[in-house]
Scaffold this motif. Structure first.
Motif, short mmCIF file in Angstrom:
data_model
loop_
_atom_site.label_atom_id
_atom_site.label_comp_id
_atom_site.label_asym_id
_atom_site.label_seq_id
_atom_site.Cartn_x
_atom_site.Cartn_y
_atom_site.Cartn_z
N ILE A 424 33.13 42.50 0.23
CA ILE A 424 34.13 42.74 1.29
C ILE A 424 34.88 44.05 1.02
O ILE A 424 35.09 44.86 1.93
CB ILE A 424 35.10 41.55 1.37
CG1 ILE A 424 34.36 40.28 1.81
CG2 ILE A 424 36.25 41.86 2.32
CD1 ILE A 424 35.18 39.02 1.73
N GLN A 427 32.62 46.97 1.69
CA GLN A 427 32.45 47.12 3.14
C GLN A 427 33.66 47.80 3.77
O GLN A 427 33.54 48.69 4.61
CB GLN A 427 32.21 45.75 3.77
CG GLN A 427 32.02 45.80 5.27
CD GLN A 427 31.93 44.41 5.88
OE1 GLN A 427 32.31 43.43 5.25
NE2 GLN A 427 31.44 44.33 7.12
N GLN A 428 34.85 47.39 3.34
CA GLN A 428 36.07 48.00 3.88
C GLN A 428 36.15 49.47 3.50
O GLN A 428 36.56 50.31 4.31
CB GLN A 428 37.29 47.24 3.37
CG GLN A 428 37.44 45.84 3.97
CD GLN A 428 38.60 45.08 3.35
OE1 GLN A 428 39.05 45.38 2.23
NE2 GLN A 428 39.09 44.08 4.08
#
Length: 451
Positions: A424, A427-428
């Protein structure tokens, strides 16, 4: 310039995503070690150095570093599965005659190939230190490598060389009046029997009869396969209690012939004092053993002459029932391989149906001054590199090496929950760097559209 900065961020985030994805993909790979992407900032420098107002030129991936933390130990039903708990790598060679290992792994899923060598799933040979003899006490030649091989042939027989007999003769027994005759129970007080073996593994029955002759005095008669054995001359010892003249050969008497007795004397306190009237040793004590040398078993058995030591050490004469407290001989018949066992020190034993076991070798381990500098070879293995330093070889449980667990495997050290969170975050970061490029593009378009 902002385009390049954002692009470097995309590359770094992409590497982080790939690294995290690779960790997740190998979550169930035995012996796998997770990696992490490590980053460093980038500045455009000049001879004058970096100005205080320099915003930076982006980011770069400095290393995808593997983390050699311990994975969980999962137990299996295969005795050739081995896990290392602690520091160290298994050592592997591509060829059976390689003098030193060239590959290193934490994947201990091994098997036997058709020649009986222990190999991994790629056919690479597990390396071990050569045993110095037939027992663990003789040790292993650390530094002398050999491919570990399990001999599936029969376990060789071993002729008996020693019989240890610890008995108690009843001090309250009366001396028999009848002449000694092994077929007449009234002519002796007690008898013991044991099975011993010749050089071909043939069993033979060794019987020792005990006949009280007076206070603290007994005669023992030795029989082998119901034929008497008369001892030869006693050995002669030097001042250091070493034998300088061996015992004379024993006589294997014809059937029905009574052998010469072996006198056994006890002290007033009921402890063994003397066997066969031998001269005292330099310590003042007396030898407790007798030697039955050169027994020719022909024509019934055409084998090497049987020679063994019969030791009465620890024998007593107390006013209690006759008892055999210990009776051990070291001979073995032939036997078949029944199993393989690996100790926590990495010593591999072959066990045979005749009760014998022998060390095949000691699994060689390696460690490095810098594990993270190892070259990644794939197939969950690594190789030496300039950054790792030279391997330090040793055995499990010593010299800062971990211990081994047989019938177990070390699972991957990947924590899926942690990796999903990192996914996550990566991805950010990717999305944020893409937004940097998008923003710079908007600004550029604004400038280009000014009239």
């Amino acid at each position: 310039m902002s385009f390049a900065t954002g692009l470097s961020g995309l590359r770094a985030a992409s590497s982080d995503l790939q690294t995290t994805g690779n960790n997740i993909a190998n979550a169930n790979t035995t012996g796998f070690k997770k990696s992490r992407a490590e980053f460093a900032d980038v500045y455009a420098t000049s001879l004058g150095g970096v100005a205080k107002t320099q915003p930076g030129s982006g980011v770069k991936v400095t290393e995808v570093a593997q983390q050699f933390t311990q994975g969980n130990i999962d137990f299996t039903e295969n005795s050739l599965d081995i896990a290392i708990s602690g520091n160290g790598f298994f050592t592997l060679a591509n060829n059976v005659n390689d003098p030193q290992p060239t590959n290193f792994t934490r994947n201990g899923a091994f098997q036997l190939n058709k020649e009986g060598f222990v190999v991994d799933d790629r056919g690479r040979y597990l390396m071990a230190f050569k045993p110095n003899g037939e027992t663990i006490e003789e040790g292993f030649s650390q530094g002398v490598f050999q491919a570990l091989q399990v001999d599936t042939s029969q376990g060789l027989p071993r002729a008996t060389e020693s019989v240890d007999m610890k008995i108690n003769l009843n001090a309250g027994d009366l001396a028999p009046t009848a002449a000694f005759d092994p077929s007449n129970p009234d002519s002796f007080n007690n008898v013991t029997s044991a099975t011993i073996y010749d050089s071909q593994g043939n069993p033979h029955t060794l019987s020792t009869y005990y006949r009280k002759t007076g206070a603290n005095q007994w005669d023992s008669y030795v029989y082998l396969n119901d034929r008497g054995v008369t001892l030869g001359a006693n050995p002669v010892y030097d001042a250091n209690d070493a034998i300088i003249t061996p015992a004379g050969d024993a006589t294997y008497e014809p059937a029905g012939t009574t052998p010469a007795p072996v006198p056994v004397t006890f002290s007033a306190s009921g402890l063994l004092l003397n066997v066969n009237g031998q001269d005292p040793l330099s310590t003042g004590s007396f030898p407790s053993n007798i030697f039955l040398n050169g027994i020719d078993l022909a024509p019934e058995f055409v084998v090497e002459d049987l020679s063994f030591e019969l030791d009465f050490a620890g024998g007593t004469q107390f006013n209690s029932a006759f008892s055999v407290n210990d009776l051990v001989q070291d001979g073995l018949p032939s036997g078949n391989l029944t199993g393989i066992e690996i100790s926590s020190e990495g010593v591999m034993f072959a066990r045979f149906s005749n009760g014998a076991s022998k060390p095949i070798g000691q699994v060689a381990l390696a460690r490095f001054p810098n594990d993270q500098g190892l070259a990644k070879l794939g197939d969950t293995s690594w190789g030496e590199s300039a950054d790792s330093g030279q391997p330090i070889f040793g055995s499990a449980g010593s010299n800062n090496f971990g211990v081994m667990q047989s019938a177990a495997l070390e699972s991957s050290n990947v924590d899926l929950s942690e990796q999903l969170v990192r996914l996550i975050i990566a991805q950010q970061a990717y999305q944020a760097n893409a937004q940097t490029i998008s923003t710079q593009n908007t600004i550029t378009q604004t400038i280009l559209n000014i009239r």
